[in-house]
Design an enzyme around this catalytic site. Structure first.
Site: not given
Ligand code: 13P
Length: 285
Positions: A81-82, A181, A208, A210, A230-231
């Site tokens: 991720d990222h 967030g 992203h 969520a 994405n969570v």
């Protein structure tokens, strides 16, 4: 077992469902996410990535995420991720990750295209799919700051089409008012913009941020082509709440194993609820 390729995402987009990408920081969060995949019978993406590497160490976290996924009966993709770092991407590809995200969303368009192209080439050489981001989300990846959508910049639909064609990326993360967030005020997505992006962009879309998104907004996005959701913060909150509840007032008597177990169970329950909710958002719009 490891889930390779983007077919599951394409299937999800077609049927009006989405695959969750859950962020794992350590052994127990990874185990909780895997437990949710097994219980739901749905594919999930286990995102063990850049920021969590700082906490756990990259090789240790990569190894445990891959092991947890391979040992499971569920279909689990292991995703970076990222990442802003091509060396980090190369290391994950080499270790056996099934997908990676290159995040050049902070860069001017041409530089984002150039960086993303290099990451896509690196990934594709090894049969790994790649996600990239265009537009920028407000909020912080690892801390819930009570952010608002104001700090972000929305994805331009025409530019998104150009970006995907120029980079060959397999999935596109979009900014349509979503925030990393929890936020002080409920988030409202620009679903019209999302529809326009979906019309112009031929690859699955990723949402992203969520956590805390009102349910009708989340499901509205899934019905408009978002195939990966994405969570992160919501799992962290579940973890912290459960651990706080089992810690007694007098710490010397606390059972550390009981706190780790409670945290893991809470992550599993929260990930299961989200996975099942995303499994059927309704007919595609
Ligand atoms: P949340 O923390 O809002 O769930 O966002 C997670 C995310 O987008 C990970 O990339």
């Amino acid at each position: 077992m490891l889930l390779h390729g983007t077919e599951a995402l394409a299937d999800a987009a077609r049927e009006g469902s989405a695959i969750p990408g859950f962020v794992a920081y350590n052994l127990e969060t990874a185990q909780g996410i895997v437990a949710a995949a097994e219980k739901s019978g749905r594919p999930v993406l286990l995102q063990a990535g850049s920021s969590a590497f700082k906490h756990a160490g990259s090789e240790a976290l990569m190894a445990l995420a891959l092991r947890a996924a391979r040992d499971s009966s569920a279909r689990i993709g292991v995703h970076l991720d990222h990442s802003r770092d091509l060396d980090e991407i190369a290391a994950c590809v080499e270790a056996g990750y099934t997908s990676v995200m290159i995040d050049g969303s902070h860069l001017p368009f041409a530089q984002n295209v150039a960086l993303t192209r290099r990451a896509v080439e690196l990934a594709h050489e090894a049969g790994v799919w790649a996600e990239a981001e265009l537009g920028a989300l407000a909020g912080d990846e690892d801390v819930s700051t009570g952010a608002t959508a104001a700090g972000g910049s929305m994805t331009d639909p025409e530019q998104a089409a150009e970006f995907v064609a120029a980079t060959g990326v397999d999935a596109l993360a979009v900014a349509v008012g979503n925030v990393h967030g929890f936020t002080a005020e409920p988030v409202r997505l620009d679903l019209g913009r999302l529809e326009r992006i979906r019309t112009l962009v031929p690859v699955p879309l990723v949402l992203h941020g969520a956590s805390g998104l009102p349910e009708e907004q989340l499901l509205g996005a899934v019905r408009r082509g978002v195939a990966k959701v994405n969570v992160n913060a919501e799992l962290r909150r579940a973890w912290l709440t459960a651990v706080a509840a089992v810690l007694p007032g007098a710490l010397p008597g606390a059972d550390a194993v009981a706190t780790w177990t409670a945290g893991r169970d809470a992550v599993a329950a929260t990930a299961l609820r989200i996975t099942e909710r995303l499994a059927s958002a309704g007919s595609p719009v």
